[in-house]
Design a protein around this motif. Structure first.
Motif, PDB file in Angstrom:
ATOM      1  N   ASP A  99      -4.394  -2.857   7.231  1.00  0.00           N
ATOM      2  CA  ASP A  99      -5.325  -1.822   6.774  1.00  0.00           C
ATOM      3  C   ASP A  99      -4.663  -0.458   6.599  1.00  0.00           C
ATOM      4  O   ASP A  99      -5.340   0.544   6.355  1.00  0.00           O
ATOM      5  CB  ASP A  99      -6.510  -1.706   7.736  1.00  0.00           C
ATOM      6  CG  ASP A  99      -6.102  -1.271   9.145  1.00  0.00           C
ATOM      7  OD1 ASP A  99      -4.886  -1.115   9.410  1.00  0.00           O
ATOM      8  OD2 ASP A  99      -7.004  -1.098   9.997  1.00  0.00           O
ATOM      9  N   GLY A 100      -3.322  -0.402   6.721  1.00  0.00           N
ATOM     10  CA  GLY A 100      -2.611   0.861   6.566  1.00  0.00           C
ATOM     11  C   GLY A 100      -2.313   1.572   7.862  1.00  0.00           C
ATOM     12  O   GLY A 100      -1.608   2.585   7.870  1.00  0.00           O
ATOM     13  N   GLN A 110       0.734   3.893  -3.116  1.00  0.00           N
ATOM     14  CA  GLN A 110       0.284   5.256  -2.846  1.00  0.00           C
ATOM     15  C   GLN A 110       1.367   6.274  -3.190  1.00  0.00           C
ATOM     16  O   GLN A 110       1.070   7.335  -3.755  1.00  0.00           O
ATOM     17  CB  GLN A 110      -0.110   5.384  -1.377  1.00  0.00           C
ATOM     18  CG  GLN A 110      -0.747   6.704  -1.002  1.00  0.00           C
ATOM     19  CD  GLN A 110      -1.322   6.671   0.400  1.00  0.00           C
ATOM     20  OE1 GLN A 110      -1.487   5.613   0.998  1.00  0.00           O
ATOM     21  NE2 GLN A 110      -1.619   7.833   0.936  1.00  0.00           N
ATOM     22  N   ASN A 157      -3.998   5.854   4.953  1.00  0.00           N
ATOM     23  CA  ASN A 157      -5.167   6.242   4.167  1.00  0.00           C
ATOM     24  C   ASN A 157      -5.410   7.740   4.247  1.00  0.00           C
ATOM     25  O   ASN A 157      -5.317   8.354   5.314  1.00  0.00           O
ATOM     26  CB  ASN A 157      -6.400   5.472   4.645  1.00  0.00           C
ATOM     27  CG  ASN A 157      -6.295   3.997   4.329  1.00  0.00           C
ATOM     28  OD1 ASN A 157      -5.795   3.618   3.279  1.00  0.00           O
ATOM     29  ND2 ASN A 157      -6.742   3.152   5.248  1.00  0.00           N
ATOM     30  N   ASP A 158      -5.744   8.307   3.082  1.00  0.00           N
ATOM     31  CA  ASP A 158      -5.999   9.747   2.957  1.00  0.00           C
ATOM     32  C   ASP A 158      -4.806  10.579   3.402  1.00  0.00           C
ATOM     33  O   ASP A 158      -4.966  11.730   3.821  1.00  0.00           O
ATOM     34  CB  ASP A 158      -7.250  10.155   3.757  1.00  0.00           C
ATOM     35  CG  ASP A 158      -8.505   9.459   3.271  1.00  0.00           C
ATOM     36  OD1 ASP A 158      -8.656   9.313   2.039  1.00  0.00           O
ATOM     37  OD2 ASP A 158      -9.327   9.051   4.112  1.00  0.00           O
ATOM     38  N   GLN A 161       0.820  -1.206   0.000  1.00  0.00           N
ATOM     39  CA  GLN A 161       0.000   0.000   0.000  1.00  0.00           C
ATOM     40  C   GLN A 161       0.859   1.262   0.000  1.00  0.00           C
ATOM     41  O   GLN A 161       0.540   2.249  -0.674  1.00  0.00           O
ATOM     42  CB  GLN A 161      -0.919   0.001   1.218  1.00  0.00           C
ATOM     43  CG  GLN A 161      -1.997  -1.070   1.159  1.00  0.00           C
ATOM     44  CD  GLN A 161      -2.840  -1.103   2.417  1.00  0.00           C
ATOM     45  OE1 GLN A 161      -3.845  -0.398   2.511  1.00  0.00           O
ATOM     46  NE2 GLN A 161      -2.441  -1.910   3.389  1.00  0.00           N
ATOM     47  N   LEU A 211      -7.209   1.086  -2.108  1.00  0.00           N
ATOM     48  CA  LEU A 211      -8.658   1.016  -1.917  1.00  0.00           C
ATOM     49  C   LEU A 211      -9.378   2.014  -2.812  1.00  0.00           C
ATOM     50  O   LEU A 211     -10.426   1.698  -3.393  1.00  0.00           O
ATOM     51  CB  LEU A 211      -9.008   1.272  -0.449  1.00  0.00           C
ATOM     52  CG  LEU A 211     -10.474   1.109  -0.067  1.00  0.00           C
ATOM     53  CD1 LEU A 211     -10.962  -0.312  -0.360  1.00  0.00           C
ATOM     54  CD2 LEU A 211     -10.683   1.446   1.411  1.00  0.00           C
ATOM     55  N   GLU A 212      -8.829   3.227  -2.974  1.00  0.00           N
ATOM     56  CA  GLU A 212      -9.439   4.220  -3.853  1.00  0.00           C
ATOM     57  C   GLU A 212      -9.389   3.751  -5.298  1.00  0.00           C
ATOM     58  O   GLU A 212     -10.339   3.939  -6.065  1.00  0.00           O
ATOM     59  CB  GLU A 212      -8.728   5.557  -3.700  1.00  0.00           C
ATOM     60  CG  GLU A 212      -9.223   6.661  -4.630  1.00  0.00           C
ATOM     61  CD  GLU A 212     -10.650   7.101  -4.353  1.00  0.00           C
ATOM     62  OE1 GLU A 212     -11.200   7.838  -5.188  1.00  0.00           O
ATOM     63  OE2 GLU A 212     -11.219   6.704  -3.317  1.00  0.00           O
ATOM     64  N   ASN A 266      -2.278   6.443  10.148  1.00  0.00           N
ATOM     65  CA  ASN A 266      -2.701   5.571   9.048  1.00  0.00           C
ATOM     66  C   ASN A 266      -2.252   6.161   7.715  1.00  0.00           C
ATOM     67  O   ASN A 266      -2.184   7.377   7.553  1.00  0.00           O
ATOM     68  CB  ASN A 266      -4.230   5.426   9.057  1.00  0.00           C
ATOM     69  CG  ASN A 266      -4.694   4.189   8.322  1.00  0.00           C
ATOM     70  OD1 ASN A 266      -4.540   4.088   7.105  1.00  0.00           O
ATOM     71  ND2 ASN A 266      -5.276   3.236   9.039  1.00  0.00           N
ATOM     72  N   THR A 281      -4.668   5.728  -2.934  1.00  0.00           N
ATOM     73  CA  THR A 281      -4.567   4.455  -2.234  1.00  0.00           C
ATOM     74  C   THR A 281      -5.057   3.295  -3.096  1.00  0.00           C
ATOM     75  O   THR A 281      -5.789   3.492  -4.074  1.00  0.00           O
ATOM     76  CB  THR A 281      -5.382   4.473  -0.940  1.00  0.00           C
ATOM     77  OG1 THR A 281      -6.776   4.577  -1.267  1.00  0.00           O
ATOM     78  CG2 THR A 281      -4.990   5.642  -0.042  1.00  0.00           C
TER      79      THR A 281
END
Length: 288
Positions: free
Chosen positions: A200-201, A43, A157-158, A39, A51-52, A155, A49
Motif C-alpha cells: 500500500d506504499g 509517482q 502516498n501524498d 508505485q 491510486l490518484e 508512506n 500516485t
C-alpha cells in the motif's frame, strides 16, 4: 524491455480493470515490478500516485457515461467502484465542480483540463530527459553491514515520506536517540535506511548508525538491519536529498540499463560536515 514499456503494461492492465476492485499487486505484476517499486517509479515519473491516476480515470469515464448514455447515476456509481450514489456524488463534485445530475443536463462537455486520459509512457520517455538534470552516479561494490537505529513508519502516498523524513532525523538528534545504540563504531556517520516495503506504499525508515554488537539487546522502538553487500549506484547529494530521490526514480533508473534489486536503499550523512544549508550525503540504490 525497458522501464517505460513495462509500466505501460501495467497501465494496460489498469485500463482493462477500471471497473474492478483496485488491485495494485496484480497491476504491478503485469509490469514485473513489486507493488511498492511500481508505485515509487510511477509517482516519481508522473508526479502523482497510481491510486490518484485510477481515481481520475474512473471519474473521467463516469463523466463520459453520464454524457453519452441514459444509464442511471447509481448504476454508473457502482460500475466505477463506488458503494453508493452519495459517495459517488461527493467524489464527482469534488473533482468536476458539479454534481453528476447537473453534468448530465449541461449541453457542453466537462472541462478538458480535468479529464484524465489513459497515460502513454512513451511520451514520458521522450520528455523526461529535459525535466531532470543530475550527475552520473558512481557504481560501487559494498560489503554487508549492520545498522542499529530507531524505526519510523511513513508512506509514499501524498508524498508523506518527503514531508516526514527530515523530521525523523531531527527527532533522532534532538532526543539523542543515538545514545541507545550499543557499540557504535562510527558515531559521526548517520544512516537513513528505507526498508520493509508494503503493497500500500507504507515502509519503514530507520535512522541509525553502524554497530559492532553481535546480539544486541535493544530499547523499545529500536531495530537492527543488515545492509546486503553487492552492487550499488552511489549518488552524491547537492541540495535536497528528497529532490535527488525523485530524480533517481523518475529519470536515472528508468533510462539506465540497470534493475533495482530487492533490499533496502539507504543514505549516509557525515554529521560533522553537514549543515542545514549544505548536506554531506550519499544515497545508495541496490542494482543488478
Amino acid at each position: 524491455m525497458d522501464h517505460y514499456t513495462r509500466i505501460q503494461l501495467a497501465i494496460a492492465y489498469l485500463e482493462q480493470h477500471l471497473q474492478d476492485e483496485f488491485n495494485i499487486r496484480e497491476a504491478s505484476a503485469a509490469a514485473s515490478f513489486s507493488a511498492f517499486h511500481f508505485q515509487r517509479l510511477f509517482q516519481a515519473i508522473t508526479g502523482f500516485t497510481v491510486l490518484e491516476y485510477v481515481r481520475r480515470r474512473r471519474l473521467t469515464e463516469a463523466a463520459c457515461h453520464l454524457r453519452n448514455s441514459s444509464e442511471g447515476i447509481l448504476d454508473i456509481a457502482l460500475r466505477f467502484g463506488y458503494q453508493s450514489q452519495e459517495a459517488f456524488t461527493r467524489a464527482f463534485t469534488a473533482h468536476w465542480g458539479m454534481t453528476p445530475a447537473r453534468l448530465r443536463k449541461l449541453d457542453e462537455q466537462p472541462s478538458s483540463s480535468k479529464m484524465q486520459r489513459s497515460i502513454d509512457f512513451n511520451d514520458y520517455r521522450t520528455r523526461i530527459g529535459g525535466q531532470f538534470h543530475m550527475n552520473t552516479p558512481r557504481l560501487v561494490t559494498l560489503e554487508s553491514n549492520w545498522i542499529i537505529g530507531y524505526e519510523f513508519k511513513t508512506n509514499l502516498n501524498d508524498n508523506q515520506h518527503y514531508a516526514e523524513i527530515p523530521g525523523f532525523y531531527h527527532q533522532f538528534g534532538t532526543e539523542q536517540r543515538f545514545m541507545n545504540i550499543p557499540e557504535r563504531t562510527r558515531p559521526d556517520i548517520a544512516y537513513g535506511v528505507a526498508c520493509r516495503f508494503e503493497d500500500d506504499g507504507a515502509f519503514t525508515f530507520i535512522v541509525g548508525e553502524e554497530s559492532a554488537a553481535a546480539a544486541p539487546v535493544l530499547e523499545p522502538g529500536y531495530t537492527s538491519i543488515e545492509i546486503p553487500g553487492g552492487l550499488y549506484a552511489e549518488f552524491t547529494v547537492e541540495g535536497s536529498g528528497q529532490d535527488i530521490r525523485k530524480m533517481i526514480y523518475g529519470s536515472w533508473l528508468p533510462q539506465s540499463n540497470y534493475e533495482r534489486r530487492e533490499g533496502p536503499d539507504f543514505e549516509v550523512t557525515d554529521v560533522w560536515k553537514s549543515t542545514p544549508e549544505q548536506l554531506d550525503m550519499k544515497i545508495y540504490i541496490p542494482l543488478k
